[in-house]
Design an enzyme around this catalytic site. Sequence first.
Site, PDB file in Angstrom:
ATOM      1  N   CYS A 260       0.738  -0.816  -0.007  1.00  0.00           N
ATOM      2  CA  CYS A 260       0.266  -0.319  -0.208  1.00  0.00           C
ATOM      3  C   CYS A 260       0.813   1.208   0.017  1.00  0.00           C
ATOM      4  CB  CYS A 260      -1.209  -0.075   1.197  1.00  0.00           C
ATOM      5  SG  CYS A 260      -1.429   1.093   1.481  1.00  0.00           S
ATOM      6  N   CYS A 263      -0.396   3.930   3.217  1.00  0.00           N
ATOM      7  CA  CYS A 263      -0.277   3.599   4.707  1.00  0.00           C
ATOM      8  C   CYS A 263       1.286   2.439   4.596  1.00  0.00           C
ATOM      9  CB  CYS A 263      -1.749   3.050   5.447  1.00  0.00           C
ATOM     10  SG  CYS A 263      -1.753   1.156   4.839  1.00  0.00           S
ATOM     11  N   CYS A 286      -5.670 -17.023 -13.141  1.00  0.00           N
ATOM     12  CA  CYS A 286      -5.840 -18.723 -13.250  1.00  0.00           C
ATOM     13  C   CYS A 286      -4.996 -19.479 -13.165  1.00  0.00           C
ATOM     14  CB  CYS A 286      -5.364 -18.124 -15.279  1.00  0.00           C
ATOM     15  SG  CYS A 286      -3.754 -18.115 -15.039  1.00  0.00           S
ATOM     16  N   HIS A 313      -0.852 -19.617 -19.311  1.00  0.00           N
ATOM     17  CA  HIS A 313      -2.074 -20.208 -19.024  1.00  0.00           C
ATOM     18  C   HIS A 313      -2.739 -21.380 -17.890  1.00  0.00           C
ATOM     19  CE1 HIS A 313      -5.537 -18.888 -18.708  1.00  0.00           C
ATOM     20  NE2 HIS A 313      -6.547 -19.593 -19.711  1.00  0.00           N
ATOM     21  N   ASP A 330     -12.733 -23.258 -20.073  1.00  0.00           N
ATOM     22  CA  ASP A 330     -11.696 -22.139 -19.011  1.00  0.00           C
ATOM     23  C   ASP A 330     -12.946 -21.171 -17.861  1.00  0.00           C
ATOM     24  OD1 ASP A 330     -10.358 -19.603 -18.254  1.00  0.00           O
ATOM     25  OD2 ASP A 330      -9.612 -19.741 -20.247  1.00  0.00           O
TER      26      ASP A 330
END
Length: 638
Positions: A260, A263, A286, A313, A330
Amino acid sequence: MVMSPAVTTLCENSNEVFVDVANLLLTYADNILRCPHEEKYRSIRIGNPTFSTKLLPIKGAVECLFEMGFEEAETHLIFPKSASVEQLKLIRESIAAERDHRLAGGHPVQPSPQAAEASVAEHESSAISSQAAAPPLSQPPSLESSMSFFVTLQSNFQHVMLYESPELQQKTRSLIPHQQLSSVAEHKLKEALQADPECKLGKDDFLVLELLKWFKQDFFSWVDCLSCSRCGGQTQHAQALSPTAEDLRWGAQRVENHFCQCCHLSTRFPRYNNPEKLLETKRGRCGEWANCFTLCCRALGLEARYIWDSTDHVWTEVYSASQRRWLHCDSCENVCDKPLLYEVGWGKKLAYVLAFSKDQVVDVTWRYSCSHPDVLSRRSQVQEAWLLHTINGLNSSRQQCLSPGRKKELMERLLVELVEFISPKKPKPGELGGRNSGSLAWRIARGEVGRSEERPSLQVKGYVFIPTKEEKQDRLLHVHYSATKDEYCRLSSNREVIQRWDQCVWTKQSVFRKVENDWQMVYIARTEGSATGRISWKFDFASVQMKIKSVLVMATSHTFHSGNVSWFLQSGHVTTQFSGDGRQQLFQSLCGSSELTVVAELSGGEGDVSWQHAQLFRQSLKDMDTPAFEVLVHLENA
């Protein structure tokens, strides 16, 4: 005589092999020419020993059948009644001439170097060269490369055994609304059979579709960057963190650091590889999606295998007993049976695609490509002979305890796959679009945005509504779309349901379907980062000698801040604008037109989420009954 590419490839075989195969091919052709109305001569069973042992392993042989006009149909090759007999004669005469030339003692025809190179590439690109006819074993490019590939093979082959745990399958079933999904699947099968009594789909085929929809909409969530766990602000990827013992226990060798900027807190995101843990976290990209979805399929008794793609993938394949073939699934995209999606739609440069199940490993690369020579040119990580030898070794080891009947079943399925791999392929409308899952920046980084987003001026064209025989008789074409169900319904006498928002789209440019699980809403919006989006639906009546009598259209759209949605009806040179306020609007001014296109354009909005400020078909996920889009066209004879 100019030879076809398939016959040219066939000529590369030795005299003895060529003559034997030529005689068999000529027999198939002559039977059809002599008895053109005999159905038995127009069908060749792929599992037939003559076909599987004397044709399938010989380069160019099956390709000759395809050039004659045969087409793949489940477990057979069929010579359809619409096929050209002249083309069959042409290929037959070419084969016969070469056979007679060789029998007379002549030398085999030598193709030009360019033709020979092209035909060899075409043949090598087929599954036959790499799976049915094993070439002599040769040294792979490097020991390091082959060992790395072997580790991938072995790791995935071992990993899929996790899905077979009875305890884990029981735990998985307890999280899936099986009865509800099964009931819907049964209902849709009944509707399909009423519409087409010869429908070859089974209940499991519809169950897979419902499971895909449930998994994406209700169960799993996508993670690009997590919100800050302290202030809720946006995070960015930072240097990876070290995995803890607990992380490693669940297969998370890698832990992402979502940092982040406000912060300065690091939020840990372990990339779990154990599907049992993913049943709890229900999130990831995936890798996690395919891992957990494949487990869900196995838990419901579906034969499923995990698909690994070397271009980063993964997805699932499910075996359809009724269709006797493997279906591409998929879960990230909620798509089924769209294998060319990655190469054609996403623009992936495929090389190796491997399927892993509890019983075997199969090189399924060729199912996912319609450009085999290009794929073959990229397969340089290991030698084809080494890959074949290694896969055969893994399969022999895993199948030692299988019954003879199961081994025979696996072999018959593989034969059918091999023919499918070399069958000519053309992209379907649902395979033309870019990736939907993940942020635009992430998809661009991976090169998976698809052609329409790479070049906004290019619009992918697809589906056209043409009146069916029943719609023509009724003089009415009535279609509506539900965003919640994500399905189109054609309300003719034979009710037809078509899944997925983009399956009936004529053009789409920079748009996707967004599901907000936290707000329980769904809609179509622009892809993130795009200034405009466009989508259209096309209706053609000229091809069935009909024309428009009147048109009634209802469309819903919502805008926020400075977002804008514009709706148009286009017919020839006439363009009419209408509102998308959910009211039915009648247009008689289009009377006499033979075509119609409904167009929506999205633009405007403010800030980083401007793409959300123009929405089509916004609906509650609980609203299962109200259509978000409807077109009703009354017709008359042209």
